[in-house]
Design a protein around this motif. Structure first.
Motif, mmCIF file in Angstrom:
data_model
loop_
_atom_site.group_PDB
_atom_site.id
_atom_site.type_symbol
_atom_site.label_atom_id
_atom_site.label_comp_id
_atom_site.label_asym_id
_atom_site.label_seq_id
_atom_site.Cartn_x
_atom_site.Cartn_y
_atom_site.Cartn_z
ATOM 1 N N LYS A 1 -5.309 -4.383 -11.063
ATOM 2 C CA LYS A 1 -5.002 -4.935 -12.382
ATOM 3 C C LYS A 1 -4.198 -6.219 -12.272
ATOM 4 O O LYS A 1 -4.409 -7.171 -13.010
ATOM 5 N N ARG B 1 -4.972 -2.642 -3.654
ATOM 6 C CA ARG B 1 -4.241 -1.564 -4.323
ATOM 7 C C ARG B 1 -3.813 -1.963 -5.725
ATOM 8 O O ARG B 1 -3.691 -1.145 -6.604
ATOM 9 N N ASN B 2 -3.543 -3.250 -5.947
ATOM 10 C CA ASN B 2 -3.062 -3.700 -7.251
ATOM 11 C C ASN B 2 -4.168 -4.463 -7.974
ATOM 12 O O ASN B 2 -4.076 -5.648 -8.229
ATOM 13 N N HIS C 1 3.928 1.538 -1.228
ATOM 14 C CA HIS C 1 4.496 1.680 -2.574
ATOM 15 C C HIS C 1 3.460 2.291 -3.534
ATOM 16 O O HIS C 1 3.778 3.199 -4.313
ATOM 17 N N SER C 2 2.230 1.785 -3.483
ATOM 18 C CA SER C 2 1.190 2.282 -4.379
ATOM 19 C C SER C 2 0.855 3.739 -4.086
ATOM 20 O O SER C 2 0.671 4.546 -5.003
ATOM 21 N N HIS C 3 0.771 4.076 -2.801
ATOM 22 C CA HIS C 3 0.464 5.451 -2.417
ATOM 23 C C HIS C 3 1.562 6.412 -2.889
ATOM 24 O O HIS C 3 1.275 7.517 -3.385
ATOM 25 N N THR D 1 0.823 -1.202 0.000
ATOM 26 C CA THR D 1 0.000 0.000 0.000
ATOM 27 C C THR D 1 0.862 1.259 0.000
ATOM 28 O O THR D 1 0.558 2.242 -0.684
ATOM 29 N N ASN E 1 3.546 5.959 -5.453
ATOM 30 C CA ASN E 1 3.464 6.080 -6.912
ATOM 31 C C ASN E 1 2.283 6.950 -7.340
ATOM 32 O O ASN E 1 2.381 7.741 -8.277
ATOM 33 N N ASP E 2 1.152 6.795 -6.634
ATOM 34 C CA ASP E 2 -0.056 7.553 -6.998
ATOM 35 C C ASP E 2 0.143 9.059 -6.825
ATOM 36 O O ASP E 2 -0.362 9.857 -7.625
ATOM 37 N N PHE E 3 0.865 9.450 -5.780
ATOM 38 C CA PHE E 3 0.999 10.872 -5.464
ATOM 39 C C PHE E 3 2.420 11.402 -5.682
ATOM 40 O O PHE E 3 2.754 12.485 -5.231
ATOM 41 N N ASN E 4 3.255 10.581 -6.361
ATOM 42 C CA ASN E 4 4.618 10.979 -6.695
ATOM 43 C C ASN E 4 5.408 11.397 -5.454
ATOM 44 O O ASN E 4 6.035 12.457 -5.414
ATOM 45 N N GLU F 1 9.316 7.004 -1.792
ATOM 46 C CA GLU F 1 8.871 5.715 -1.267
ATOM 47 C C GLU F 1 9.348 5.460 0.157
ATOM 48 O O GLU F 1 8.591 4.990 1.008
#
Length: 317
Positions: free
Chosen positions: A98, A95-96, A20-22, A18, A24-27, A30
């Protein structure tokens, strides 16, 4: 034991994924996001020591003889808390999404277990995890020390059995505060190195105190010393919980399941060892074992960080 192992292993994998995804989503950076997520989670997790002990104290303070009303009410409160947590867990998002759709829905539990075992074994060929395992094992040892030895050998002789709840509440408060603070201060491997070293130094001081100068005291000092030890030990535990999870999330972001499986495997094994041997060895012997384990694990951790920094500097140049 298996259920607890599985839950915390899944927590580590989900929380880091989560983060990592957060990021990436908001630049976002990490390392900073992983540190904050772990700090907030472990801070809330550690607060159970305070809340649980206060609830237990409130419900059982008038307990007498064979009466079970307070105990029954306590179990009902714990059952409600567990039920609420289970319900809230059902609202966790994937979160993933796909990647989940691409996976074969016919994958069985047994095949998942086999896949996880393969990931764990493959990870043992990585020198990085081999250098981290001693620190992981020590984190389990120091947790078990609090549950098995601190309460029995340090708190009870000074504060009595009634003082165990208060001492563990103090431990939990400092554990929670330190977890939140350490998470906020984490932004990458260099910060993890500094924070882990500081936490290890605090526990080294406590271990040397227990080994060389501690004795059961009377009066005010007899009350202050056990609580001070609990507070300092809580700081060290908060550091290890947050920083180990953040470290694995940064170094093994492409193999999170294997990394967190290693974390819970070695932590659980070391906790079991302490509970098996605690009844047959003295407090001094246990402290010596902890001190040696901490020195070895810290040396391996610092060596890994030094080598990683050298490799990073070499590639950057």
């Amino acid at each position: 034991m298996f259920y607890s192992y599985l839950c915390v292993y899944c927590q580590g994998t989900y929380l880091t994924s989560t983060a990592h995804s957060h990021a990436n989503d908001f630049n976002l950076h990490e390392g900073t996001v992983i540190g904050k997520f772990n700090g907030e989670f472990w801070g809330m997790f550690a607060s159970h020591q305070l809340v649980g002990n206060l609830i237990t104290l409130a419900l059982l303070r008038d307990e007498k003889g064979g009466s079970t009303s307070g105990t029954t009410l306590l179990f009902i409160v714990f059952l409600c808390s567990m039920t609420l947590g289970t319900i809230l867990m059902c609202f966790l998002s994937k979160r993933n999404g796909k990647e989940e759709q691409m996976q074969d829905s016919r994958v069985t539990f047994s095949s998942s277990v086999v896949s996880l075992l393969k990931a764990m074994l493959n990870l043992l060929l990585d020198i990085r995890i081999l250098l981290i395992i001693p620190l992981i094992a020590y984190s389990g040892l120091q947790q078990a020390f609090v549950w098995a030895e601190y309460t029995k050998q340090i708190v009870k002789p000074s504060l009595g059995e009634r003082g165990v709840g208060g001492a563990m509440a103090v431990y939990g408060v400092f554990d929670a505060i330190c977890s939140l603070a350490a998470g906020r201060l984490t932004f990458g491997l260099s910060s993890i190195t500094i924070i882990v070293s500081a936490g290890a130094l605090i526990q080294i001081i406590v271990l040397l105190w227990l080994l060389l100068g501690y004795s059961v005291a009377g009066g005010v000092l007899g009350t202050v010393y056990p609580l001070l030890i609990g507070a300092l030990w809580g700081i060290g535990d908060g550091v290890l919980n947050t920083q180990l999870s953040a470290l694995l999330g940064i170094l093994f972001k492409h193999d999170l399941e294997g990394a967190f499986a290693q974390l819970k495997l070695w932590q659980s094994a070391s906790i079991a060892v302490v509970f098996f041997i605690s009844s047959s060895i003295s407090l001094q012997t246990m402290v010596i074992i902890l001190f040696a384990a901490l020195c070895i694990s810290l040396a391996g951790f610092l060596f890994l960080m030094l080598q990683f920094e050298k490799a990073f500097s070499y590639h950057a140049s």
